[in-house]
Design a protein around this motif. Sequence first.
Motif, mmCIF file in Angstrom:
data_model
loop_
_atom_site.group_PDB
_atom_site.id
_atom_site.type_symbol
_atom_site.label_atom_id
_atom_site.label_comp_id
_atom_site.label_asym_id
_atom_site.label_seq_id
_atom_site.Cartn_x
_atom_site.Cartn_y
_atom_site.Cartn_z
ATOM 1 N N ASP A 157 8.878 5.792 3.231
ATOM 2 C CA ASP A 157 7.552 6.480 2.766
ATOM 3 C C ASP A 157 6.794 5.381 1.790
ATOM 4 O OD1 ASP A 157 9.599 6.343 0.790
ATOM 5 O OD2 ASP A 157 8.836 8.373 0.161
ATOM 6 N N VAL A 158 7.324 4.249 1.359
ATOM 7 C CA VAL A 158 6.766 3.287 0.327
ATOM 8 C C VAL A 158 6.369 2.232 1.129
ATOM 9 C CG1 VAL A 158 7.398 4.510 -1.744
ATOM 10 C CG2 VAL A 158 8.684 2.496 -0.839
ATOM 11 N N THR A 159 6.733 1.922 2.298
ATOM 12 C CA THR A 159 6.299 0.793 3.241
ATOM 13 C C THR A 159 5.438 1.134 4.219
ATOM 14 O OG1 THR A 159 8.269 0.890 4.295
ATOM 15 C CG2 THR A 159 8.362 -0.559 2.631
ATOM 16 N N LEU A 160 5.871 1.708 5.401
ATOM 17 C CA LEU A 160 5.227 2.050 6.359
ATOM 18 C C LEU A 160 3.926 3.014 6.200
ATOM 19 C CD1 LEU A 160 7.839 2.611 9.219
ATOM 20 C CD2 LEU A 160 6.473 0.650 8.591
ATOM 21 N N GLN A 161 4.176 4.016 5.402
ATOM 22 C CA GLN A 161 3.251 4.982 4.961
ATOM 23 C C GLN A 161 1.880 4.341 4.537
ATOM 24 O OE1 GLN A 161 4.443 8.823 3.766
ATOM 25 N NE2 GLN A 161 2.638 8.922 2.498
ATOM 26 N N PRO A 162 2.147 3.723 3.486
ATOM 27 C CA PRO A 162 0.714 3.034 2.890
ATOM 28 C C PRO A 162 0.134 2.322 3.920
ATOM 29 C CG PRO A 162 2.775 2.505 1.638
ATOM 30 C CD PRO A 162 3.179 3.224 2.546
ATOM 31 N N LEU A 163 0.977 1.289 4.596
ATOM 32 C CA LEU A 163 0.297 0.409 5.741
ATOM 33 C C LEU A 163 -0.632 1.494 6.995
ATOM 34 C CD1 LEU A 163 3.210 -2.096 6.539
ATOM 35 C CD2 LEU A 163 1.389 -2.183 4.939
ATOM 36 N N LEU A 164 0.148 2.354 7.105
ATOM 37 C CA LEU A 164 -0.533 3.070 8.335
ATOM 38 C C LEU A 164 -1.650 3.987 7.681
ATOM 39 C CD1 LEU A 164 1.266 3.130 10.971
ATOM 40 C CD2 LEU A 164 1.598 5.685 10.435
ATOM 41 N N PHE A 165 -1.391 4.612 6.563
ATOM 42 C CA PHE A 165 -2.483 5.378 6.111
ATOM 43 C C PHE A 165 -3.741 4.694 5.692
ATOM 44 C CE2 PHE A 165 -0.862 10.007 5.024
ATOM 45 C CZ PHE A 165 -0.219 9.800 6.108
ATOM 46 N N THR A 166 -3.608 3.449 5.056
ATOM 47 C CA THR A 166 -4.793 2.537 4.597
ATOM 48 C C THR A 166 -5.485 2.224 5.820
ATOM 49 O OG1 THR A 166 -3.262 1.605 2.991
ATOM 50 C CG2 THR A 166 -5.515 0.693 3.076
ATOM 51 N N TYR A 169 7.628 2.951 -6.376
ATOM 52 C CA TYR A 169 6.265 3.061 -6.653
ATOM 53 C C TYR A 169 5.681 1.468 -6.740
ATOM 54 C CZ TYR A 169 8.177 7.084 -8.462
ATOM 55 O OH TYR A 169 8.738 8.425 -8.557
ATOM 56 N N GLY A 170 6.313 0.510 -6.891
ATOM 57 C CA GLY A 170 5.787 -0.696 -7.125
ATOM 58 C C GLY A 170 5.597 -1.427 -5.781
ATOM 59 N N ILE A 171 6.717 -1.129 -4.901
ATOM 60 C CA ILE A 171 6.444 -1.376 -3.386
ATOM 61 C C ILE A 171 5.483 -0.820 -2.861
ATOM 62 C CG2 ILE A 171 7.347 -1.569 -1.166
ATOM 63 C CD1 ILE A 171 10.165 -1.537 -2.449
ATOM 64 N N ALA A 172 5.128 0.301 -3.006
ATOM 65 C CA ALA A 172 3.898 1.328 -2.546
ATOM 66 C C ALA A 172 2.696 0.619 -2.891
ATOM 67 C CB ALA A 172 4.125 2.618 -2.600
ATOM 68 N N ALA A 173 2.508 0.591 -4.220
ATOM 69 C CA ALA A 173 1.247 0.187 -4.887
ATOM 70 C C ALA A 173 0.773 -1.321 -4.352
ATOM 71 C CB ALA A 173 1.330 0.333 -6.240
ATOM 72 N N THR A 174 1.750 -2.226 -4.321
ATOM 73 C CA THR A 174 1.661 -3.559 -4.020
ATOM 74 C C THR A 174 0.973 -3.740 -2.276
ATOM 75 O OG1 THR A 174 3.506 -4.106 -5.374
ATOM 76 C CG2 THR A 174 2.567 -5.788 -3.963
ATOM 77 N N LEU A 175 1.894 -2.882 -1.613
ATOM 78 C CA LEU A 175 1.427 -3.104 -0.183
ATOM 79 C C LEU A 175 0.033 -2.223 0.221
ATOM 80 C CD1 LEU A 175 4.799 -2.050 1.833
ATOM 81 C CD2 LEU A 175 3.633 -4.290 1.845
ATOM 82 N N THR A 176 -0.326 -1.393 -0.512
ATOM 83 C CA THR A 176 -1.450 -0.643 -0.337
ATOM 84 C C THR A 176 -2.620 -1.608 -0.707
ATOM 85 O OG1 THR A 176 -0.614 1.251 -0.863
ATOM 86 C CG2 THR A 176 -2.952 1.320 -0.768
ATOM 87 N N VAL A 181 -2.798 -4.510 1.785
ATOM 88 C CA VAL A 181 -3.484 -4.185 3.233
ATOM 89 C C VAL A 181 -5.058 -4.280 2.791
ATOM 90 C CG1 VAL A 181 -3.797 -2.457 4.842
ATOM 91 C CG2 VAL A 181 -1.507 -2.861 3.919
ATOM 92 N N GLY A 182 -5.331 -3.614 1.601
ATOM 93 C CA GLY A 182 -6.619 -3.402 1.553
ATOM 94 C C GLY A 182 -7.339 -4.895 1.286
ATOM 95 N N LEU A 183 -6.728 -5.928 0.607
ATOM 96 C CA LEU A 183 -7.150 -7.066 0.562
ATOM 97 C C LEU A 183 -7.333 -7.761 1.871
ATOM 98 C CD1 LEU A 183 -5.458 -8.421 -2.640
ATOM 99 C CD2 LEU A 183 -7.716 -7.635 -2.534
ATOM 100 N N ALA A 184 -6.352 -7.393 2.721
ATOM 101 C CA ALA A 184 -6.322 -8.341 4.237
ATOM 102 C C ALA A 184 -7.536 -7.575 4.991
ATOM 103 C CB ALA A 184 -5.052 -7.874 4.827
ATOM 104 N N MET A 185 -7.978 -6.255 4.631
ATOM 105 C CA MET A 185 -9.090 -5.818 5.577
ATOM 106 C C MET A 185 -10.264 -6.123 4.988
ATOM 107 S SD MET A 185 -7.346 -2.054 6.182
ATOM 108 C CE MET A 185 -8.984 -1.409 7.085
ATOM 109 N N GLY A 186 -10.312 -6.790 3.883
ATOM 110 C CA GLY A 186 -11.813 -7.387 3.111
ATOM 111 C C GLY A 186 -12.144 -6.665 1.879
#
Lengths: 288, 254
Positions: B48-57, B133-140, B143-148
């Motif tokens: 829930d803190v790895t795949l979910q932020p990636l997918l949802f973002t 929470y740290g993992i989730a926030a970092t990943l989100t 991903v955002g940065l990678a998307m521009g």
Amino acid sequence: MLATLLPIDASEAEIFGVDVKASPHQVRQLVGVTGQYASVDENLTATENLVLFGRLLGMSGKAARAASEELLESFGLEEAAKRQISKFSGGMRRRLDLAASLLSRPPLIFLDEPTTGLDPRTRGQMWDTIRTLVAGGSTVLLTTQYLDEADQLADRIAVIDRGVKVAEGTSEELKTSVGSSTLHLRLSDKTQIATAAAVVEKVTGDRPVLTPEAGGVNVPLADADRAADVLIGLRHADISITTANVQQPTLDEVFLALTGHGTASSENSEDPDRAQSTDHDIRTEEVA
Amino acid sequence: MAALISTYAVADRPLRAHPSIGETISQTLTMARRAYIKMMRNPEQFFDVTLQPLLFTAMFAFIFGGAISGDVKAYLPTVITGILAQTALTASMARGTQLREDMDKGVFDRFKALPIARIAPLAGPAVADLLRYGIAATLTIAVGLAMGYRPGGGVGGVLAGWALTIFAGWSLSWIFTWLGTVMKSAGGVQGLGMMIMFPLTFLSPAFVPKETMPEWLQAFVGVNPVTLVINATRDLMNAGDLTLSVVWAYSKKL
């Protein structure tokens, strides 16, 4: 309740002079509890469990590791030290559970049915451990449904029936309280068992304990000489027997006599309370 | 048997009436360590803190981006901060279910019988959850940065937003901790948690501007604590401002 797992709802209790209701934190420093279901963490290894509890008890990391090593060794678990508890057998869990209760070296140890579901060898090991504990100066309060266990281990036994203490004393005292001996009869014709019971009741004035499957009639006797009267009574009623012997009562018979429900009586079988094994616990207490 | 199986006389023991603050902290950290070991043994707990932020973002940005902000890139400042808050909520929700499952196991009986601070078995896992929470926030954010996504707040703003997300998740987890202790089954905690989580996330400016909602709904959005977190995160990350809503969000959480 005494172990502070449940709040005390009525009356008062003291353990070593400490009021259980008013000072639960102090009581927790005095007792060790080993429940019916192993209360250790499934996902941790044996060592991790013991170190965790040791640290919670205020030991340093080093002291906790040393204590866990020593305990695992004395419980024959050193080879399983690095395995997760979920891979342990029932007996190993119980032993680890007891080991965890001993980390704080409590002067009073509660054991709730510590041998339920264990094979005879593991049970023997558990008994040895309990004897060692008592020899080491601890008081052990043990609940069990195996009366043999109580007979073997306990200095003092209290019989609890549906939450009420019905008798207390040493094993000997309890046995003499229900009669000095028991006559074990086996009928050659099992269908005569009801008639035989009636005859016996007329002779002794007490209802015998029946085991209909085996055609067995167990007669509690105030006096071993009364056995002859019972046998004569049966002869007159034309009931023939295959075996007869007179023995000191077992604690099982004491329990049945004290709680007043025979094995064959069914009047209470609808009672939901009967299904709850804890209502028929024998509490045994060892005082060193 | 070894000499360890022996007991001290009662008189030898100084009995303490209450655990001290120092003991409480050390017991909490010990419990946190236990939770951490368990986490590492059950990597599924990290889904829930790895795949979910990636997918949802990715999903939300591409689905709603065009409709709401004209294009995906313009929507990123909105959606990244929205997802941050959403992830903090979902990650903290797991606290309740896990606690309930844990309490149903025998080990909690031992915790209850030990002379330890009553809060330690609850606070320990909450501390270990900071990692989640740290993992989730970092990943989100990654991903955002990678998307521009180019946050206007700079490195400092992003870090502050990251910290606020973790702090918000941690604070909200106490609601679910409470649910976990009072409810009977893990499934129940999960179900009720969802009922709390969805309205809180979607009745907020997480994904759409508040102004597009009917007025009565805006009233709720205004008092929703998640709105505060989102506004504060946006101020920090997108503008780099320490605005009133940031202070407000922090103090509300405390």
